[in-house]
Design an enzyme around this catalytic site. Sequence first.
Site, PDB file in Angstrom:
ATOM      1  N   CYS A  71       0.867  -1.178   0.000  1.00 43.39           N
ATOM      2  CA  CYS A  71       0.000   0.000   0.000  1.00 43.39           C
ATOM      3  C   CYS A  71       0.900   1.224   0.000  1.00 43.39           C
ATOM      4  O   CYS A  71       1.650   1.446   0.962  1.00 43.39           O
ATOM      5  CB  CYS A  71      -0.918  -0.009   1.223  1.00 43.39           C
ATOM      6  SG  CYS A  71      -1.924   1.487   1.365  1.00 43.39           S
ATOM      7  N   GLY A  72       0.845   2.000  -1.059  1.00 44.96           N
ATOM      8  CA  GLY A  72       1.740   3.148  -1.188  1.00 44.96           C
ATOM      9  C   GLY A  72       1.470   4.238  -0.168  1.00 44.96           C
ATOM     10  O   GLY A  72       2.387   4.746   0.482  1.00 44.96           O
ATOM     11  N   GLU A 225     -10.646   0.231  -4.537  1.00 43.51           N
ATOM     12  CA  GLU A 225      -9.517  -0.548  -4.036  1.00 43.51           C
ATOM     13  C   GLU A 225      -9.953  -1.921  -3.548  1.00 43.51           C
ATOM     14  O   GLU A 225     -10.940  -2.046  -2.808  1.00 43.51           O
ATOM     15  CB  GLU A 225      -8.823   0.215  -2.905  1.00 43.51           C
ATOM     16  CG  GLU A 225      -7.510  -0.398  -2.477  1.00 43.51           C
ATOM     17  CD  GLU A 225      -6.723   0.509  -1.544  1.00 43.51           C
ATOM     18  OE1 GLU A 225      -5.715   0.040  -0.989  1.00 43.51           O
ATOM     19  OE2 GLU A 225      -7.096   1.696  -1.377  1.00 43.51           O
ATOM     20  N   ARG A 226      -9.216  -2.911  -3.962  1.00 40.63           N
ATOM     21  CA  ARG A 226      -9.461  -4.291  -3.547  1.00 40.63           C
ATOM     22  C   ARG A 226      -9.476  -4.398  -2.025  1.00 40.63           C
ATOM     23  O   ARG A 226      -8.521  -4.054  -1.360  1.00 40.63           O
ATOM     24  CB  ARG A 226      -8.365  -5.180  -4.140  1.00 40.63           C
ATOM     25  CG  ARG A 226      -8.482  -6.655  -3.836  1.00 40.63           C
ATOM     26  CD  ARG A 226      -7.311  -7.427  -4.416  1.00 40.63           C
ATOM     27  NE  ARG A 226      -6.020  -6.969  -3.901  1.00 40.63           N
ATOM     28  CZ  ARG A 226      -4.886  -7.663  -3.989  1.00 40.63           C
ATOM     29  NH1 ARG A 226      -4.871  -8.836  -4.585  1.00 40.63           N
ATOM     30  NH2 ARG A 226      -3.757  -7.182  -3.505  1.00 40.63           N
ATOM     31  N   CYS A 234      -4.969   6.286  -3.294  1.00 43.02           N
ATOM     32  CA  CYS A 234      -4.308   4.984  -3.423  1.00 43.02           C
ATOM     33  C   CYS A 234      -2.978   5.209  -4.124  1.00 43.02           C
ATOM     34  O   CYS A 234      -2.941   5.561  -5.311  1.00 43.02           O
ATOM     35  CB  CYS A 234      -5.179   4.011  -4.211  1.00 43.02           C
ATOM     36  SG  CYS A 234      -4.422   2.387  -4.471  1.00 43.02           S
TER      37      CYS A 234
END
Length: 298
Positions: A71-72, A225-226, A234
């Site tokens: 996750c950025g 987002e998944r 994101c």
Amino acid sequence: MRAFAKHHGLGNDFIVIDARQDDETALRDAAPALCDRHRGVGADGLLLLLRTTPRPFMRVINADGSVPEMCGNGLRCFVQWLDMAGLLPVDGAAGSAGEPVFVDIDTDAGTLRCEVIRDEGGDVVEVEVAMGFAAWAPSQVPMDAVAPLIDGQLEVAGRVLTATALAIGNPHVVTFDDLDDTTRLRLGPRLERHPRFPARVNVEFCAVLAPASDGTAQLRVDVYERGCGWTQACGTGATAAVIAAVRTGRHQADAPMRVQLPGGWLTIRASADGEGWMRGPTAFVYRGEVDLRRLSDG
């Protein structure tokens, strides 16, 4: 009682926990309750510190309890939290205002180098992450296909989109099709669970904007987002979008691109061979304690 800290990157918010002495499975099971915005702390996910040697290791737990590779936005928050907790490695803790320093963080997507930017007071306010290289092969995304999907056709809910699939830490599908908000809202969750993506997928709906006043290219990105749903920001999604823009000829390689997300702006750069860099802010919100037993009972 379990101590935690709350951080966010452009509104993409996280509960950060030093989990070195915890049962990770128990924390993963508690993630939906912890992340519940009405009955829990409220967050898009958990960030767990699992070890500090040879490098800090960050594991991400989505709000639904699933475990993405990376996750950025979370990584930027994690670096800030490490610094505030006195856990940032020595070579990354030095440096004065305006002098970036570097730290390597282990994740389930590999080791990522982060450039730490401090304000005049010495606080971490921005982080630039070397996000690594995109993978395009269907087996690496993963995607049920015989060839890479690069501006190819993808049918969903009776509509054919022009889309690009890639992995940059996590699996992503990017479309630059001109879609109204109603269509995006309808297609986002369906694309995330599209049968051609066996591990599910993060979905980026993109629109090229007019350049900024200084000539910098700009892109609007909305992300489903998944494991989280629609999100304020994101980091991997913004990076995937710019890498896809370069690959499909919509943006120049190695030139910075400002990416507008619902929660604010990131700056992304991508090379011709698919390497990406993401820079953006991070913010501390508060510290607290939570009784996991009572939370799960409630």
